[in-house]
Design an enzyme around this catalytic site. Structure first.
Site, PDB file in Angstrom:
ATOM      1  N   TRP A 131       0.835  -1.213   0.000  1.00 32.36           N
ATOM      2  CA  TRP A 131       0.000   0.000   0.000  1.00 32.36           C
ATOM      3  C   TRP A 131       0.863   1.254   0.000  1.00 32.36           C
ATOM      4  CZ3 TRP A 131      -4.236  -1.179  -1.989  1.00 32.36           C
ATOM      5  CH2 TRP A 131      -4.905  -2.358  -1.665  1.00 32.36           C
ATOM      6  N   ASP A 168      -1.579   6.352   6.555  1.00 29.16           N
ATOM      7  CA  ASP A 168      -2.648   5.452   6.121  1.00 29.16           C
ATOM      8  C   ASP A 168      -2.857   4.464   7.267  1.00 29.16           C
ATOM      9  OD1 ASP A 168      -4.250   3.462   5.100  1.00 29.16           O
ATOM     10  OD2 ASP A 168      -3.022   3.047   3.329  1.00 29.16           O
ATOM     11  N   LYS A 216     -11.968  -2.191   6.723  1.00 29.37           N
ATOM     12  CA  LYS A 216     -11.069  -3.065   7.473  1.00 29.37           C
ATOM     13  C   LYS A 216     -11.558  -3.204   8.921  1.00 29.37           C
ATOM     14  CE  LYS A 216      -8.784  -3.363   3.767  1.00 29.37           C
ATOM     15  NZ  LYS A 216      -7.678  -2.551   3.292  1.00 29.37           N
TER      16      LYS A 216
HETATM   17  C1  LIG Z   1      -7.152  -2.069   2.000  1.00 27.20           C
HETATM   18  C2  LIG Z   1      -6.132  -1.028   2.146  1.00 27.20           C
HETATM   19  C3  LIG Z   1      -6.008   0.014   1.215  1.00 27.20           C
HETATM   20  C4  LIG Z   1      -6.871   0.115  -0.032  1.00 27.20           C
HETATM   21  O1  LIG Z   1      -8.148   0.455   0.341  1.00 27.20           O
HETATM   22  P1  LIG Z   1      -9.302   0.732  -0.758  1.00 27.20           P
HETATM   23  O2  LIG Z   1     -10.420   1.198   0.102  1.00 27.20           O
HETATM   24  O3  LIG Z   1      -9.553  -0.545  -1.459  1.00 27.20           O
HETATM   25  O4  LIG Z   1      -8.808   1.801  -1.660  1.00 27.20           O
HETATM   26  C5  LIG Z   1      -5.047   0.970   1.445  1.00 27.20           C
HETATM   27  N1  LIG Z   1      -4.243   0.922   2.520  1.00 27.20           N
HETATM   28  C6  LIG Z   1      -4.323  -0.072   3.425  1.00 27.20           C
HETATM   29  C7  LIG Z   1      -3.414  -0.079   4.598  1.00 27.20           C
HETATM   30  C8  LIG Z   1      -5.272  -1.068   3.270  1.00 27.20           C
HETATM   31  O5  LIG Z   1      -5.355  -2.060   4.171  1.00 27.20           O
END
Ligand SMILES: *Cc1c(COP(=O)(O)O)cnc(C)c1O
Length: 363
Positions: free
Chosen positions: A101, A171, A195
C-alpha cells in the site's frame, strides 16, 4: 442462520450487535418510516446521524478541535492522490515503504511531487518495520508518509517516525480504532472503513485545519479537494450515507466497550493467543519480525506449501474462512480486527493444534 468465523482482511467482519441493530432499523429508522438508505442526506434526521458519528469518533480518538473529520468516498486509494495534490507546496514528499500500500501511494504521488523513499523494508519482503528514528528527511518535504499497519504483510509501526518537524501523513486503514492514537502527532490520518470500522464505500480523513488550503485549488478536481469537503461538512455532494450510519454504530459499540484502551487490551490478548501458539508450534510459524508484528493481520506459514493448502481447505470446512494469505505472499493470514471475538481466535488456535497433531507424521 449460521455465522462463521470470518478472518477476511477486508471487507471484513463487523460486530454482530451492530449488524443486528442495523437489521432491526432497516425498514423504519426510529419512526421515520424509511430506511437510512432511503433518506435525503439533507434531512434533519440524517444530519443527526452524521453529527453523532463525528462526535463519537472525536470522543474515541480525543480529536482536538483544530482537526476536521471528513467522511469521503473513493476508498483509501483515492487518498493516495488527494494527499499529494492538496499538500504539495514544494512538490517534495518523503515516503516510508513498508509494503504494497505504501508502494502504491508513493507511485501515485510521483505523478505530482518528487518522491524520496527515505526507508524501505523491501529487501526482506516487507517482513519488518525499518528503523525510522533518524531518517534522511528532505529539507523541503511537504510531508512524510507512512502506512501504519501493513495489511498484506502483517507488520505495524510500534513507534512513529521522527519526521524532524515535517507533517506526518498516515494510512491507518487496517489498524484504525484498534488502539489509542495521539492525533496531535499527525497532519493527516486516513482510513478506509472496510477493514475495521464499517462497510466498504466510506473513507475517514482526519486532517489538521492549517493543511486545508485553497492555494492549489484551481486545477484539483472538486471532489478531490479537502477544502471543499471541509467547508461543506462532508456534504458537498451526497456522502456515503448508509456507510457513515454503520460506522457511527461501530463507534458507539466501541464507546460502550470502554473505548480504545479497552479494545486495545482485548486486541493484545487475541493476538498473543495466536502468536504464542505460533512461536511454540513445530508446524506453523509467524512470517514477520517479532518486534513488528501486527495485532490485526497475523501472517503465518506451515512447513510446506502442500500443508498450507490442506490447512486452508480443512479450516474452511470447519467454519474458519478467508485464511488464505495474500496472493503474492502465500501462506496464511488471520485478520483479527476489533469485531473478531476472542472465542474466534481461541477456536482457531484449537483447530490449528488439532491439525498439527493429525498431520504429525508428515512433519
Ligand atoms: C485495503 C487497504 C487500502 C486500499 O483500500 P481501498 O479502500 O480498497 O482503496 C489501502 N491501505 C491499506 C493499509 C489497506 O489495508
Amino acid at each position: 442462520m449460521k455465522r462463521i468465523y470470518n478472518f477476511s482482511a477486508g471487507p471484513a467482519i463487523l460486530p454482530e450487535a451492530v449488524l443486528k441493530e442495523a437489521a432491526d432499523e432497516m425498514l423504519d429508522y426510529q419512526g421515520s418510516g424509511m430506511s437510512v438508505m432511503e433518506m435525503s442526506h439533507r434531512s434533519k434526521i440524517y444530519q443527526g446521524i452524521i453529527d453523532e458519528a463525528e462526535k463519537d469518533l472525536r470522543t474515541l480518538l480525543n480529536i482536538p478541535s483544530n482537526y476536521k473529520v471528513l467522511f469521503l468516498q473513493g476508498g483509501a486509494t483515492t487518498q493516495f492522490s488527494m494527499v499529494p495534490m492538496n499538500l504539495m507546496k514544494h512538490k517534495v514528499a518523503d515516503y516510508i515503504i513498508t509494503g504494497q500500500w505504501a508502494t502504491k501511494a508513493a507511485e501515485e504521488a510521483e505523478k505530482y511531487v518528487k518522491v524520496n523513499r527515505v526507508a524501505s523494508s523491501e529487501d526482506k519482503m516487507f517482513s519488518y518495520i525499518p528503523d525510522v528514528s533518524n531518517l534522511n528527511i528532505s529539507e523541503d518535504a511537504d510531508y512524510v508518509y507512512m502506512c501504519d499497519n501493513n495489511t498484506i504483510f502483517g507488520t505495524k509501526f510500534k513507534e512513529l517516525p521522527n519526521t524532524k518537524g515535517k507533517v506526518l501523513v498516515s494510512d491507518a486503514s487496517s489498524c484504525f480504532l484498534s488502539e489509542p492514537m495521539d492525533v496531535t502527532q499527525y497532519g493527516i490520518i486516513f482510513a478506509g472503513a472496510q477493514k475495521n470500522v464499517g462497510p466498504a464505500g466510506t473513507v475517514i480523513v482526519i486532517i489538521r485545519e492549517d493543511l486545508i488550503t485553497k492555494d492549489l485549488a484551481s486545477y484539483v478536481p472538486i471532489m478531490l479537494r479537502y477544502d471543499i469537503h471541509a467547508e461543506n461538512q462532508s456534504m458537498y455532494n451526497t456522502p456515503p450515507t448508509y456507510g457513515i450510519y454503520l460506522c457511527g454504530k461501530v463507534f458507539k459499540w466501541l464507546l460502550n466497550l470502554g473505548g480504545l484502551e479497552a479494545i486495545y487490551k482485548i486486541n493484545l490478548e487475541k493476538a498473543n493467543l495466536l502468536y504464542d501458539y505460533l512461536d511454540q508450534s513445530k508446524m506453523f510459524y509467524g512470517t514477520v519480525d517479532k518486534k513488528s508484528r501486527s495485532l490485526m493481520n497475523v501472517t503465518f506459514k506451515s512447513i510446506s506449501e502442500a500443508l498450507d493448502e490442506k490447512f486452508i481447505k480443512e479450516a474452511k470446512a470447519n467454519g474458519f474462512d478467508n485464511l488464505k494469505g495474500y496472493r503474492t505472499v502465500g501462506g496464511m493470514r488471520a485478520s483479527i480486527y476489533n469485531a473478531m471475538p476472542i472465542e474466534g481466535v481461541r477456536a482457531l488456535v484449537e483447530f490449528m493444534k488439532t491439525f498439527e497433531k493429525a498431520n504429525e507424521v508428515s512433519v
